[in-house]
Design an enzyme around this catalytic site. Structure first.
Site: not given
Length: 512
Positions: A66, A204, A242, A261, A266, A364
């Site tokens: 935009r 990834h 993490e 997630d 993964h 986490k």
């Protein structure tokens, strides 16, 4: 004096030294180009590919958004991302050449901007020699997939002209839905516009060198594969930990959670690579077929109240820093039952893996940042040692370290020096950084190049995505009725229920 080794490009075709894996005439359109993913990963990866000489001379990058940007405005934005995030040394000559093919088209996802985009791409086909070959990178939330795909279909961007060898491909980011039903709907939306052979779903983790090394470790070495089964392996642990909290992602993360997630994509992909049978080749279809077989055979172990665990981090010490708990994070609903720690026990119902539990965990604010796969072996059936001589001996293990210290560790027993027979665990270590002088390409470099080359081995198919959800859905449905997750202090290794989950079978989590 030994002559220096020539620089080796890690993305060149290892099977044919004469033929580098260089993309043919092509261009890429990025939707969501002003987002964090594009700025931190995609734009630097495209520059690194150009700097390595792996993009065609006329490669063209088009941003769509935009903002009322000129070509120069967008070039400045891309250069800022490159200078901040590129892994290769910045070269003014490479940048100048790449910048010649950088364009920006202003528009939104639901207006006539797509007509302008189509016309501009047609002009660039002539001016830049892209051959009408375009990859469309949807770096946007899944809610926009339908609108973007149908807009591209409406203006004729999704299919090249008949009678040509040109191609059109779409690259999409996770999450691929939030359960199996939504994944099916999402796949139907995308496949209604693009055939499955033209859809590249990014995970990834599959672009990481150490993940791809699982295949080399297993199938290039005779010492591992004969023992890679239930006769010798006691259990498998797959961990992605993490040490950070949600930070500014609290609003996004609420309602998604650690299992959706990380585990659905993964960790289940890592499980498939570890547990799959040997493919007939490393061609995409052969590799994907074996992963699908494994995922079809994978089921949660029951009862779920004993074979799964979930938690939310509370305030605590992360190293030397005292950090706040999840419920104090700005933008997070303090009454939310979204988990920041998830663990589950899975079974692969095949002859190779019958009876071997696969423990998957992610979280986490854990003890440290680490991703690893640990294959823990059974004890030797007979040990001719006296009492006390093997008290310090544990179970043999092969540990594949995906990040951050990429490599492989083998743990086995060895005699302690001295006049008595005492056996204890020792480690034999292989580290990528020490063994190879070549720098590993960043995951997005490999995946973007593979998409341009039509090499889909490292991209999950819609069947893999839907099967992964079918494994996770029963666990998520159980958790939805199970109340609040258990709290665990930041800086620890998760809730106590995760330890009990393994202890019921006499196992314990590794401390990486």
């Amino acid at each position: 004096m030994t002559a220096p080794r020539p620089w080796v490009n890690p993305l060149r075709d290892a099977n044919d030294k004469r033929l580098p894996r260089i993309a043919g005439p092509s261009g890429m359109v990025i939707f969501g180009v002003t987002g964090d993913l594009a700025y931190k990963k995609l734009l630097p990866a495209i520059y690194d590919l150009a700097n390595r000489g792996l993009l065609p001379a006329g490669f063209t990058l088009v941003g769509f958004g935009r903002r009322q940007w000129s070509k120069q405005d967008f070039c400045d934005y891309v250069r800022g991302a490159v200078e901040k995030g590129a892994r290769t040394t910045f070269s003014e000559n490479v940048w100048t050449h790449l910048a010649e093919g950088i364009e920006f088209v202003t528009g939104s996802f639901d207006d006539a901007g797509f007509d302008l985009l189509r016309d501009r791409l047609a002009e660039l086909d002539v001016a830049r020699g892209t051959g009408s070959n375009w990859a469309y990178y949807l770096s946007v939330p899944p809610d926009f997939f339908s609108t973007i795909c149908h807009q591209m279909q409406r203006v004729g961007m999704a299919t090249p002209a008949e009678g040509t060898d040109a191609w059109r491909r779409v690259i999409i980011e996770k999450p691929f839905g939030h359960d199996q039903e939504s994944a099916r709907k999402l796949n139907a939306i995308v496949n209604a516009v693009f055939p499955e052979s033209s859809v590249f779903r990014i995970d990834h983790y599959l672009g990481k060198e150490t993940v791809q090394n699982i295949l080399a470790l297993r199938f290039a070495n005779q010492i591992f594969e004969p023992m890679w089964n239930a006769h010798y392996i006691d259990h498998v642990q797959i961990t992605m930990a993490e040490d950070i909290g949600l930070g500014g992602r609290a609003g996004y993360y609420d309602g998604i959670g650690a299992a959706r997630d990380v585990i659905q994509n993964h960790l289940l992909q890592l499980l498939a690579l570890v547990a799959m049978e040997e493919p007939s080749s490393f061609e995409p279809a052969a590799l994907q077929a074996e992963k699908i077989k494994v995922l079809r055979a994978t089921k949660p172990e029951y009862p779920l109240n004993k074979t799964t665990a979930r938690g939310q981090y509370a305030a605590g010490w992360q190293g030397s820093e005292y950090v706040q708990g999840l419920r104090e994070e700005e933008g997070f609903d303090p009454h939310s039952s979204t988990e920041t720690y998830a663990a589950c026990t899975l079974s692969v119902n095949s002859r190779r893996w019958a009876g071997v539990p696969f423990y998957l965990r992610t979280g986490k604010r854990l003890g440290r940042r680490v991703t690893e796969i640990a294959l823990v072996f059974k004890h030797a059936p007979y040990q001719p040692f006296g009492e006390g001589q093997t008290e310090a001996l544990g179970q043999n293990a092969v540990v594949i370290r995906v990040q951050p210290d990429e490599g492989v560790t083998m743990r086995f027993g060895s005699k302690v020096p001295g006049s008595t027979m005492e056996v204890r665990d020792v480690n034999m270590d292989f580290a990528y950084a020490e063994a190879f002088t070549e720098e590993s390409p960043e995951a997005y470099e490999r995946l973007i190049l593979d998409a341009l080359l039509d090499e889909s081995s490292l991209f999950p198919t819609n069947a893999e995505v839907e099967l992964s959800w079918s494994i996770l859905d029963p666990i998520l449905n159980y958790w939805a009725e199970a109340g609040q997750p258990e709290e665990y202090p930041a800086g620890t290794w998760g809730p106590r229920s995760a330890d009990r989950m393994l202890a019921r079978r006499g196992h314990a989590w590794r401390r990486p």
